[in-house]
Design an enzyme around this catalytic site. Sequence first.
Site, short mmCIF file in Angstrom:
data_model
loop_
_atom_site.label_atom_id
_atom_site.label_comp_id
_atom_site.label_asym_id
_atom_site.label_seq_id
_atom_site.Cartn_x
_atom_site.Cartn_y
_atom_site.Cartn_z
N SER A 7 -3.53 13.04 3.93
CA SER A 7 -2.70 12.02 3.65
C SER A 7 -1.60 12.75 2.85
O SER A 7 -1.53 13.37 1.61
CB SER A 7 -3.28 10.94 2.48
OG SER A 7 -2.58 10.50 1.86
N HIS A 32 -1.29 10.89 7.76
CA HIS A 32 -1.89 9.60 7.14
C HIS A 32 -0.60 9.25 6.18
O HIS A 32 -0.33 9.94 5.16
CB HIS A 32 -3.14 9.75 6.54
CG HIS A 32 -3.72 8.63 5.88
ND1 HIS A 32 -4.42 7.62 6.64
CD2 HIS A 32 -3.71 8.02 4.60
CE1 HIS A 32 -4.61 6.74 6.12
NE2 HIS A 32 -4.38 6.79 4.70
N ASP A 34 0.52 6.73 3.42
CA ASP A 34 -0.08 5.63 2.62
C ASP A 34 1.16 5.06 1.77
O ASP A 34 1.82 5.36 0.87
CB ASP A 34 -0.87 6.26 1.18
CG ASP A 34 -2.31 6.82 1.68
OD1 ASP A 34 -2.83 5.82 2.38
OD2 ASP A 34 -2.98 7.92 1.45
N MET A 36 2.28 2.07 -0.50
CA MET A 36 1.71 1.35 -1.63
C MET A 36 3.02 0.27 -2.29
O MET A 36 4.15 1.04 -2.54
CB MET A 36 1.09 2.21 -2.82
CG MET A 36 0.00 3.03 -2.32
SD MET A 36 -0.59 3.88 -3.58
CE MET A 36 -1.91 4.90 -2.63
N HIS A 65 -0.96 3.53 6.63
CA HIS A 65 -1.93 2.65 5.65
C HIS A 65 -1.10 1.66 5.01
O HIS A 65 -0.67 2.43 3.81
CB HIS A 65 -2.84 3.69 5.26
CG HIS A 65 -3.92 3.00 4.44
ND1 HIS A 65 -4.80 3.55 3.46
CD2 HIS A 65 -4.17 1.78 4.34
CE1 HIS A 65 -5.55 2.69 2.83
NE2 HIS A 65 -5.15 1.65 3.25
N MET A 67 -0.75 -0.40 2.31
CA MET A 67 -1.53 -0.92 0.85
C MET A 67 -0.64 -2.04 0.33
O MET A 67 -0.05 -1.73 -0.65
CB MET A 67 -2.14 -0.21 0.13
CG MET A 67 -3.50 0.63 0.59
SD MET A 67 -3.61 2.25 -0.04
CE MET A 67 -2.43 3.24 0.64
N MET A 136 -12.48 1.97 2.96
CA MET A 136 -12.12 2.73 2.00
C MET A 136 -13.17 3.07 0.94
O MET A 136 -14.03 2.60 0.63
CB MET A 136 -11.16 1.80 1.00
CG MET A 136 -9.73 1.30 1.28
SD MET A 136 -8.69 2.54 1.88
CE MET A 136 -8.70 3.76 0.26
N ASP A 174 -11.39 6.62 3.98
CA ASP A 174 -10.14 7.16 3.35
C ASP A 174 -10.43 7.20 1.68
O ASP A 174 -10.84 6.03 1.37
CB ASP A 174 -9.22 6.34 3.46
CG ASP A 174 -7.83 6.41 2.96
OD1 ASP A 174 -7.81 7.83 2.37
OD2 ASP A 174 -6.93 5.67 3.11
C1 DX5 Z 1 -5.88 5.55 -1.66
C2 DX5 Z 1 -5.11 6.22 -0.21
C3 DX5 Z 1 -5.86 7.55 0.32
C4 DX5 Z 1 -5.84 8.74 -0.73
C5 DX5 Z 1 -6.69 9.76 -0.06
O1 DX5 Z 1 -5.26 4.74 -1.96
O2 DX5 Z 1 -5.28 5.67 0.82
O3 DX5 Z 1 -5.18 7.99 1.47
O4 DX5 Z 1 -4.63 9.36 -0.95
O5 DX5 Z 1 -6.50 10.79 -1.07
P1 DX5 Z 1 -7.85 11.56 -1.59
O6 DX5 Z 1 -8.35 12.32 -0.45
O7 DX5 Z 1 -7.22 12.40 -2.75
O8 DX5 Z 1 -8.74 10.68 -2.36
ZN ZN Z 2 -4.68 5.94 3.02
#
Ligand code: DX5
Ligand code: ZN
Length: 217
Positions: A7, A32, A34, A36, A65, A67, A136, A174
């Site tokens: 990620s 990956h 992320d 947000m 991903h 969120m 998750m 994840d």
């Molecule tokens: C959390 C994210 C993950 C996260 C993973 O909200 O969706 O992808 O960044 O990071 P680590 O491996 O550091 O938990």
């Molecule tokens: Zn993620």
Amino acid sequence: MRKLAPSILSADFGRLAEEVAQIERGGADLVHVDVMDGHFVPNISFGAPVMKCLTGRTGLPFDVHLMIENPDAYLEDFVTPQTEYITVHQEACTHLNRTVQHIKSLGIKAGVSINPATSPSVLDYILEDVDMVLLMSVNPGFGGQKFIPSVLEKARKLRDIKIDRGLDFEIEIDGGATLDNVREIIDAGVEIVVAGSAVFKAPDIAARTAEFKEIVK
Ligand code: DX5
Ligand code: ZN
């Protein structure tokens, strides 16, 4: 073959392309991504323009991903020739079936994610339509959190459902993956492993990727 999806949330964004080149060199299978929004999760990361900067600068496919609330409004923004998966949260989708069909209509594999406190039973009537389920293993919003072990039971349950019903969605996990727990994760039936801080905060990103990949294969 199992896949490793580092990620970029934990990458140095000032050196993003270089660090992604290092995970590619180390044998990662996916990037990956992320996303947000500060509403669905209590943090803001980055959006499609940042991901698009990587297009053509890495050969790796994107595992997006989302969120975010109201993901339907933004799906098209994340479609690139390298986008392989787009995952939305069950908790963020009022009309989940419609959203999954929307992703598939864009020619992208559709993933659905559930938070640590959500039962996989909420997915009973969507499993045959999805390409991937993302479990998750931390509460989404931040990298570097501690792995929540009850997700392993969920993974095993989903693997059994998959076999019983003859379905072929992939299972991804994840959050909080480390070299110490990754074998247990794949033994629970997980086929795609996300790792953020454990890869990008390592002194040698390519070497750490290769160490993960040695197990996730
Ligand atoms: C959390 C994210 C993950 C996260 C993973 O909200 O969706 O992808 O960044 O990071 P680590 O491996 O550091 O938990
Ligand atoms: Zn993620």
